[in-house]
Design a protein around this motif. Sequence first.
Motif, PDB file in Angstrom:
ATOM      1  N   LEU A 166       0.831  -1.207   0.000  1.00  0.00           N
ATOM      2  CA  LEU A 166       0.000   0.000   0.000  1.00  0.00           C
ATOM      3  C   LEU A 166       0.868   1.262   0.000  1.00  0.00           C
ATOM      4  CD1 LEU A 166      -2.752  -1.071   2.563  1.00  0.00           C
ATOM      5  CD2 LEU A 166      -2.987  -0.936   0.076  1.00  0.00           C
ATOM      6  N   ALA A 167       1.979   1.213   0.699  1.00  0.00           N
ATOM      7  CA  ALA A 167       2.878   2.367   0.732  1.00  0.00           C
ATOM      8  C   ALA A 167       3.453   2.654  -0.653  1.00  0.00           C
ATOM      9  CB  ALA A 167       4.012   2.128   1.730  1.00  0.00           C
ATOM     10  N   ALA A 182       2.920   6.044  -2.820  1.00  0.00           N
ATOM     11  CA  ALA A 182       4.055   6.805  -3.331  1.00  0.00           C
ATOM     12  C   ALA A 182       3.916   7.038  -4.838  1.00  0.00           C
ATOM     13  CB  ALA A 182       5.363   6.076  -3.029  1.00  0.00           C
ATOM     14  N   ALA A 183       3.407   6.043  -5.551  1.00  0.00           N
ATOM     15  CA  ALA A 183       3.212   6.184  -6.993  1.00  0.00           C
ATOM     16  C   ALA A 183       2.154   7.237  -7.305  1.00  0.00           C
ATOM     17  CB  ALA A 183       2.818   4.838  -7.601  1.00  0.00           C
ATOM     18  N   VAL A 184       1.077   7.246  -6.543  1.00  0.00           N
ATOM     19  CA  VAL A 184       0.014   8.236  -6.756  1.00  0.00           C
ATOM     20  C   VAL A 184       0.528   9.641  -6.460  1.00  0.00           C
ATOM     21  CG1 VAL A 184      -2.270   9.015  -6.027  1.00  0.00           C
ATOM     22  CG2 VAL A 184      -1.815   6.568  -6.284  1.00  0.00           C
ATOM     23  N   ASP A 185       1.226   9.784  -5.338  1.00  0.00           N
ATOM     24  CA  ASP A 185       1.754  11.103  -4.977  1.00  0.00           C
ATOM     25  C   ASP A 185       2.758  11.602  -6.011  1.00  0.00           C
ATOM     26  OD1 ASP A 185       0.193  10.968  -2.740  1.00  0.00           O
ATOM     27  OD2 ASP A 185       1.830  10.675  -1.316  1.00  0.00           O
ATOM     28  N   SER A 186       3.585  10.705  -6.526  1.00  0.00           N
ATOM     29  CA  SER A 186       4.571  11.092  -7.537  1.00  0.00           C
ATOM     30  C   SER A 186       3.878  11.528  -8.821  1.00  0.00           C
ATOM     31  CB  SER A 186       5.515   9.922  -7.829  1.00  0.00           C
ATOM     32  OG  SER A 186       6.257   9.571  -6.673  1.00  0.00           O
ATOM     33  N   ALA A 187       2.834  10.818  -9.211  1.00  0.00           N
ATOM     34  CA  ALA A 187       2.083  11.185 -10.409  1.00  0.00           C
ATOM     35  C   ALA A 187       1.480  12.569 -10.262  1.00  0.00           C
ATOM     36  CB  ALA A 187       0.986  10.149 -10.666  1.00  0.00           C
TER      37      ALA A 187
END
Length: 390
Positions: free
Chosen positions: A286-287, A291-296
């Motif tokens: 989940l982390a 992190a992928a969503v926040d980076s996008a």
Amino acid sequence: MAVERLLPTDEGAELVALVREVARAELVPRAAADEAAGRYPRDVFAMLGGLGLLGMPYPEELGGLGQPYEVYLQALEEVAAAWMSVGVGVSVHVMSCHPLATWGTPAQQERLLPDLVGGDRLGAYALSEPQAGSDIAGLTSRAKRSDEGYALHGTKAWVTHGSQADVYTVFARVGESPPAGLTCFLVPGDAPGLGFGAPERKMGLSSSVTAGLHLDGVAVGDDRRIGAEGQGMRIALSALDSGRLGIAACATGLAQAALDLAVGYAQERRQFGRAVAEFQGMQFLLADMAAAVDSARATYLLAARKRDAGMAFTRDAAVAKLVATDAAMRVTTDAVQVLGGYGYTTDFPAERFMREAKVTQIFEGTNQIQRLVIGRQLLGSLGGSSRAAR
């Protein structure tokens, strides 16, 4: 869960919050059923137009809300998180208005733009062709001079809102010199000689109509040519830069929806006497998704802020589209894994999210094209980068 956002103004924050509220109340409850039935939600676009979303990034004097792109994109993300087909449809519509809003004459803007940004009329963007793909210089649609303007001939492919839109932003070549003769036109949806193929049968985005467009001597007056003859390449690429940011925001919203679903399920699902969210392996998964969503989100917001500041953002738009759509594919796939067997069933939206994510890596320029754009920008070989755009 609500995303903690940083907006430039209180007004922008209120607009994004309003769009989120409407998306949760009006779109989420009907998305699954309409996608399963393949129903096209034309009424939703009219409603969002009434809220101002369709004209959010355009000047108030043109009928828009005059908001920065970073505000519009975050509102668009909320729509896509609720219903991806609608988010993509909004993005394409707003992109189709870009040539008129940026390159049109004041008379053209005054006559044509208010109905588009207000949601009374729906726009579509017709650039791609069956054989040309991402090679704009290979477009073969022609605009032949006539007594009252032009006669358009050719075929366009993969047109979102194809057969449903009221106005089509069409690119065709005037003369025999590619790509210098490429020119932009606004074609009414009911123009004689304008026809459409059967809607594409897609693996996802079933509520988004995608169809080919056929131009058989479609008469277009000089008053519907946007910009000068031969400016079409510049206009098309400019629109695509902004359109790619729209797709990046939509992909981020889809990934956020998948993350929210996975987190909620992990907290509720119990195995071995405790919630699966308590297992370290699940927390790590989940982390990585978060992190992928926040980076996008960070990549598309950086590009949007450069756009708002009047800076060059072509490479940033390509990076945002690449990062956000790859993230969406990864996060939605992981969401299916988190749900296990249930993730593979239509009882949960995880499998739909995963199917919808795939196309984001393809349209508005495949991610291979984005890498080509980024690489050529880095190396300074901009002369050849204009060929590969979609």
